[in-house]
Design an enzyme around this catalytic site. Structure first.
Site, PDB file in Angstrom:
ATOM      1  N   ASP A 232       0.884  -1.159   0.000  1.00 21.53           N
ATOM      2  CA  ASP A 232       0.000   0.000   0.000  1.00 21.53           C
ATOM      3  C   ASP A 232       0.927   1.215   0.000  1.00 21.53           C
ATOM      4  OD1 ASP A 232      -2.054   1.794   0.076  1.00 21.53           O
ATOM      5  OD2 ASP A 232      -3.117   0.845   1.733  1.00 21.53           O
TER       6      ASP A 232
HETATM    7  C1  BGC Z   1      -4.928   3.321  -0.024  1.00 20.65           C
HETATM    8  C2  BGC Z   1      -5.027   2.306  -1.150  1.00 20.65           C
HETATM    9  C3  BGC Z   1      -4.845   2.984  -2.471  1.00 20.65           C
HETATM   10  C4  BGC Z   1      -3.505   3.698  -2.476  1.00 20.65           C
HETATM   11  C5  BGC Z   1      -3.218   4.433  -3.771  1.00 20.65           C
HETATM   12  C6  BGC Z   1      -3.667   4.147  -0.119  1.00 20.65           C
HETATM   13  O1  BGC Z   1      -3.699   5.193   0.788  1.00 20.65           O
HETATM   14  O2  BGC Z   1      -4.971   2.664   1.219  1.00 20.65           O
HETATM   15  O3  BGC Z   1      -6.258   1.643  -1.099  1.00 20.65           O
HETATM   16  O4  BGC Z   1      -4.936   2.065  -3.513  1.00 20.65           O
HETATM   17  O5  BGC Z   1      -3.487   4.651  -1.425  1.00 20.65           O
HETATM   18  O6  BGC Z   1      -4.052   5.523  -3.902  1.00 20.65           O
END
Ligand code: BGC
Length: 763
Positions: A232
Site C-alpha cells: 500500500d
Molecule cells: C490506499 C489504497 C490505495 C492507495 C493508492 C492508499 O492510501 O490505502 O487503497 O490504492 O493509497 O491511492
C-alpha cells in the site's frame, strides 16, 4: 513472454537495475529499464471506477484525475449478491483501463466490516468472508477478462482507519483463517488476481509488508498466487526484510533510497540475490502480460458506461422496510426532501474517489413529475439544524401525500483516513425525519451511507430504502425503485445492529494505542448476533421485494457422507406475487453438537434468480468439505468434525425457510498426545486406555458409589454422584498416583502414556 525468457532477461539485469524494479518510478508507474527494453506500466485506483491521475498529481488530489464513471462502491455491489452483474462491471472497468492505458486497477478491497465504525467500510463488501471473496472474485474475473490486472487489497486484517499505518491487529489463528484470510482466499485461489496489495498495519506484531507467513507461506505456497505483491502507498517498513518476506514492489517511489538498501544488502551478503531475482521475475511476468495484451483499439463511451452504472445500481439498493407505501402510487403529491435528493452522496472520500463526469440525482431523474416538490431540509457540511430549511421541509411534507426523505452520512462522518466515532446519522437529519414523520404518516427514508446507522425513527416511517453509496447513477436507480419501474432485489451483506454497543467489536475497537485485539474471534457480524440470540435492526441477508417468494422441496442427495464427498442441495423457489422479481437464496450450515465452539450458522453459498409471477425454479448448490469445516489449530488445517449438520435455506439469516440435517463423517484422525496432565474424561475416549485405567482404579475409594463406601446421607449430599463424576472427568492422569491406593506409580503411568501415544501415532 514465457518463463524462460523472463529468467534470461533477469540474468541480463545489473544488480542496480533489479533493485530499481522493486519500487515505483513515481506515484503510479513501475520503472522502465530502457537498456533492456523493459517497459513501465501504470497502476490506478480503483476499485469502483477509474481514478487515473496525471503524473504530477499528488496522492489524494482528486481533481487531477480524468473524468470517469463512478460505479457503485463495494458496500453496494455486495448487496446485489449478483456475481454475473459484478463480473460485467469488472469487464466495463477493464475496458476503460485498456482505453486509458492503465495496466492494473487497485482493487477490489475485501477487508471484513468488523465494526460499523471503520471509515472505509463503504469500499468494503461485507461482514461475511464468503460474500466478500465471491463478489471480489467476480469483479476480478471481469476486469482480468479484459487483460487488465487487479490488486486485491488490503492484505491483511486492515479493519480500521485509526492508526492504520502502525496499529497491530492481534488475531488468533483460527479467526484469521475463518474470517480475515477467508475474505481473500476464494478470490486468490479461483480468480487469480495479477497482484495483491499488502496493508499498512501489523498482524500480531509484524507489519503486513514484512509478514512472510502471509505474503509467502499462505499466499504463494498454500494458495498458489503467482503474481506480484505491491505495498500500500507508503506501507514499506524495512525494505530488505519486506523483500525477503515476499513484497515485490514498493509503492510509490522511494526516490531510490530503498533500492540502494537492496543493492547494499546483496553486496554485504545480508540478502540472497536469488530472492531479488525471483522477485523481478514475478514482476516481469505480470508487466509483460499487461503489455503484450494491450488492446490498442479499446475505446469507451462515458454515457454508455453511466447506463451500466445505473443498471448495476438498480440491483444494489436494499428495500429495508415497506408498510404498503412503496412503490409510490401514481398521481400522488410527493415531497422529495433532503439535500441528497438533489446532490446524492454516492461515493466516499479518499483514494477511491472518482472524478465523475456526471451525477444523476433522484430529483433530476424524477423529472417534471406533476405534484412533485422539493425542499432541502438540512445541509451536510455541519451537523446543525437550520430552522428555515427545516420549517420549509416540514411544510412541504405536510401538504403532500407522501414525503421521501433523502438522508445519510456526510463525508465528514465517513471517509478513508479516519473512523466514525459513533453509529448515528447527523442529529439534524434525525430530527428532521422525526419532525416530518410527525406531520406526514406516509414517510419514506432513502439512505446514503457505506455502513450501518442507528434509526431511532424507524417505527415512525413506513418505508426505508438503503441506497448505500451506489455510484453516480444512484438517483436514477432510486427513482426507478420508488416508482416501481424496478423491483428491488438487493439484500444486506451486513447486519444493522440496533445500537453500536451491540456490535461484537464494541469493547475493543479501535484498540488501545497501537494494538487492537480481536477478542470477539470468529463471532463477527451475524455469527455473533445469532449466537447471542440478540435482536437486531435488520439482519444480515435481509431485503424486501415488491413481489413475494415461497420456498419448498428442500432435498439433499445424501443424508450421510464423508468429508471427502460433496453434497448436492436443491430447493424450489416460487414467485407468489404479481410482479417479476429476483430473489437471493442463502444457504447456511451449522453444526449441531456444539463440540467445537462455532457460530450457529455460516453462509456457505448463495444464488440470485429471476422469476416471473407464478414461476418456480429449482436451485442446486454443491457443498464440499469446506462448507462443514473449521480451522483446526492442531492439524493446522481445515477439519470436519464427525457431526450432524443443519443445512438451512433462508431468505435472510433470520428468515430460514427450510432445513434438513445431514451426517458428515470425518476421514481425518486428529493425533492425540497424552500427557500426565490429560484429563480422565479425555482418556476415556480411547478404549484401550480406558480399560487400563479401570484396572488400576478398581480398588479406589474415589470410584466407589456412596452406598458402596457405606457413607451417611449427609456425606452423600455433600458429594453428589454428579459431582463425583465431574471430579473424575476433569482430573488429570497424574491424580491416579494419589488415588489408586498405591496401585499406580509414576513410572507405570509414564509407561502407559508412552504406549497410548505410540498407538495413536501409528493408527
Ligand atoms: C490506499 C489504497 C490505495 C492507495 C493508492 C492508499 O492510501 O490505502 O487503497 O490504492 O493509497 O491511492
Amino acid at each position: 513472454m514465457n518463463a524462460d525468457k523472463i529468467k534470461e532477461l533477469v540474468s541480463q539485469m545489473t544488480l542496480e537495475e533489479k533493485a530499481s524494479l522493486c519500487s515505483g518510478a513515481d506515484f503510479w508507474h513501475t520503472k522502465e529499464i530502457k537498456r533492456l527494453g523493459i517497459p513501465s506500466v501504470m497502476v490506478s485506483d480503483g476499485p469502483h471506477g477509474l481514478r487515473k491521475q496525471d503524473q504530477k498529481a499528488d496522492h489524494l488530489g482528486v481533481n487531477d484525475s480524468i473524468k470517469a464513471v463512478c460505479f457503485p462502491a463495494g458496500c453496494a455491489t455486495a448487496a446485489s449478491f449478483n456475481r454475473d452483474l459484478i463480473k460485467e462491471m469488472g469487464e466495463t472497468l477493464g475496458n476503460e483501463c485498456q482505453a486509458e492505458k492503465v495496466s492494473v486497477i487497485l482493487g477490489p478491497a475485501v477487508n471484513i466490516k468488523r465494526s460499523p465504525l471503520c471509515g472505509r467500510n463503504f469500499e468494503y463488501y461485507s461482514e461475511d468472508p464468503l460474500v466478500a471473496t465471491e463478489m471480489a472474485g467476480s469483479l476480478i474475473e471481469g476486469i482480468q477478462n479484459k487483460n487488465i490486472g487487479t490488486s486485491i487489497k488490503h492484505f491483511l486484517a486492515n479493519n480500521q482507519e485509526t492508526r492504520r499505518m502502525s496499529s497491530s491487529s492481534d488475531i488468533d489463528e483460527r479467526t484469521l483463517r475463518e474470517i480475515y484470510l477467508a475474505a481473500f482466499e476464494g478470490a486468490v485461489c479461483r480468480q487469480k488476481p495479477w497482484t495483491v496489495m499488502c496493508s499498512y498495519n501489523k498482524i500480531n506484531g509484524t507489519y503486513a509488508a514484512e509478514n512472510k507467513t502471509y505474503l509467502t507461506d499462505v499466499l504463494r505456497k498454500e494458495w498458489g498466487f503467482d503474481g506480484f505483491v505491491m505495498s500500500d502507498w507508503g506501507a514499506v517498513n524495512d525494505r530488505v526484510r519486506d523483500l525477503e518476506a515476499g513484497l515485490n514492489l514498493e509503492m510509490p517511489s522511494s526516490g531510490g533510497i530503498n533500492d540502494k538498501l537492496i543493492t547494499e544488502a546483496v553486496r554485504s551478503g545480508r540478502l540472497d540475490e536469488q530472492i531479488l531475482d525471483r522477485s523481478c521475475e514475478e514482476m516481469l511476468n505480470i508487466i509483460y502480460r499487461a503489455v503484450e495484451n494491450q488492446d490498442e483499439n479499446a475505446v469507451f463511451d462515458l454515457e454508455k458506461d453511466h447506463e451500466k452504472a445505473r443498471k448495476i445500481a438498480e440491483e444494489t439498493i436494499v428495500l429495508l422496510k415497506n408498510e404498503d407505501i412503496l412503490p409510490l402510487k401514481p398521481g400522488c403529491k410527493i415531497a422529495f426532501i433532503g439535500k441528497y435528493a438533489k446532490k446524492p452522496r454516492y461515493q466516499g472520500g479518499g483514494s477511491s474517489h472518482i472524478n465523475s463526469f456526471k451525477v444523476t440525482s433522484a430529483l433530476e431523474a424524477a423529472g417534471s413529475l406533476p405534484g412533485l416538490v422539493y425542499a432541502q431540509g438540512y445541509d451536510d457540511d455541519r451537523d446543525e439544524v437550520l430552522p428555515a430549511l427545516e420549517e420549509e421541509a416540514v411544510r412541504a411534507a405536510g401538504s403532500s401525500d407522501v414525503a421521501v426523505i433523502f438522508a445519510g452520512l456526510p463525508d465528514a462522518f465517513e471517509s478513508e483516513g479516519f473512523d466514525r466515532s459513533h453509529m448515528r446519522m447527523p442529529d439534524c437529519q434525525n430530527q428532521l425525519i422525526e419532525k416530518i414523520a410527525a406531520v406526514q404518516p406516509n414517510t419514506v427514508v432513502v439512505l446514503h451511507n457505506g455502513s450501518p446507522v442507528e434509526m431511532p425513527w424507524i417505527s415512525k416511517v413506513k418505508g426505508v430504502i438503503e441506497a448505500y453509496l451506489s455510484g453516480q447513477a444512484v438517483g436514477a436507480a432510486v427513482t426507478d425503485i420508488l416508482f416501481g419501474r424496478v423491483n428491488p432485489s438487493a439484500k444486506l451483506p451486513e447486519t444493522f445492529p440496533l445500537k453500536l454497543e451491540d456490535n461484537p467489536s464494541y469493547l475493543t475497537y479501535p484498540g488501545e494505542g497501537d494494538r487492537t485485539v480481536y477478542t470477539e474471534g470468529v463471532y463477527v457480524g451475524y455469527r455473533y448476533y445469532d449466537k447471542k440470540k440478540m435482536d437486531v435492526l435488520f439482519p444480515f441477508g435481509h431485503g424486501l421485494s415488491y413481489t413475494s417468494f415461497s420456498y419448498s422441496d428442500l432435498t439433499v442427495d445424501k443424508e450421510e457422507l464423508d468429508d471427502t464427498d460433496t453434497l448436492k442441495v436443491s430447493v424450489k423457489v416460487t414467485n407468489t406475487g404479481k410482479l417479476e422479481g429476483k430473489e437471493i437464496i442463502q444457504l447456511y450450515v451449522g453444526a449441531s453438537s456444539g463440540k467445537i465452539q462455532r457460530p450457529v450458522k455460516e453462509l456457505r453459498d448463495f444464488a440470485k434468480i429471476s422469476l416471473k409471477p407464478g414461476e418456480t425454479k429449482e436451485v442446486t448448490f454443491t457443498l464440499g468439505r469446506r462448507a462443514f469445516a473449521y480451522w483446526n489449530t492442531t492439524l493446522k488445517n481445515w477439519h470436519v468434525l464427525t457431526d450432524d449438520y443443519d443445512i438451512m435455506i433462508g431468505a435472510s439469516s433470520r428468515d430460514i425457510r427450510c432445513q434438513k440435517s445431514v451426517r458428515v463423517n470425518s476421514t481425518v484422525q486428529i493425533p492425540v498426545i497424552y500427557t500426565l496432565d490429560t484429563t480422565f474424561g479425555d482418556v476415556m475416549e480411547n478404549e484401550k486406555a480406558a480399560a487400563a485405567i479401570h484396572k488400576f482404579m478398581e480398588g479406589s475409594e474415589l470410584f466407589a458409589a456412596p452406598e458402596e463406601k457405606g457413607e451417611s446421607d449427609v456425606a452423600a449430599e455433600a458429594i453428589s454422584a454428579e459431582m463425583q463424576e465431574a471430579m473424575m472427568r476433569y482430573m488429570p492422569l497424574r491424580g491416579m498416583i494419589s488415588f489408586s491406593g498405591g496401585a499406580m506409580t509414576l513410572d507405570k503411568l509414564e509407561e502407559l502414556i508412552l504406549e497410548w501415544n505410540r498407538d495413536n501415532i501409528n493408527r
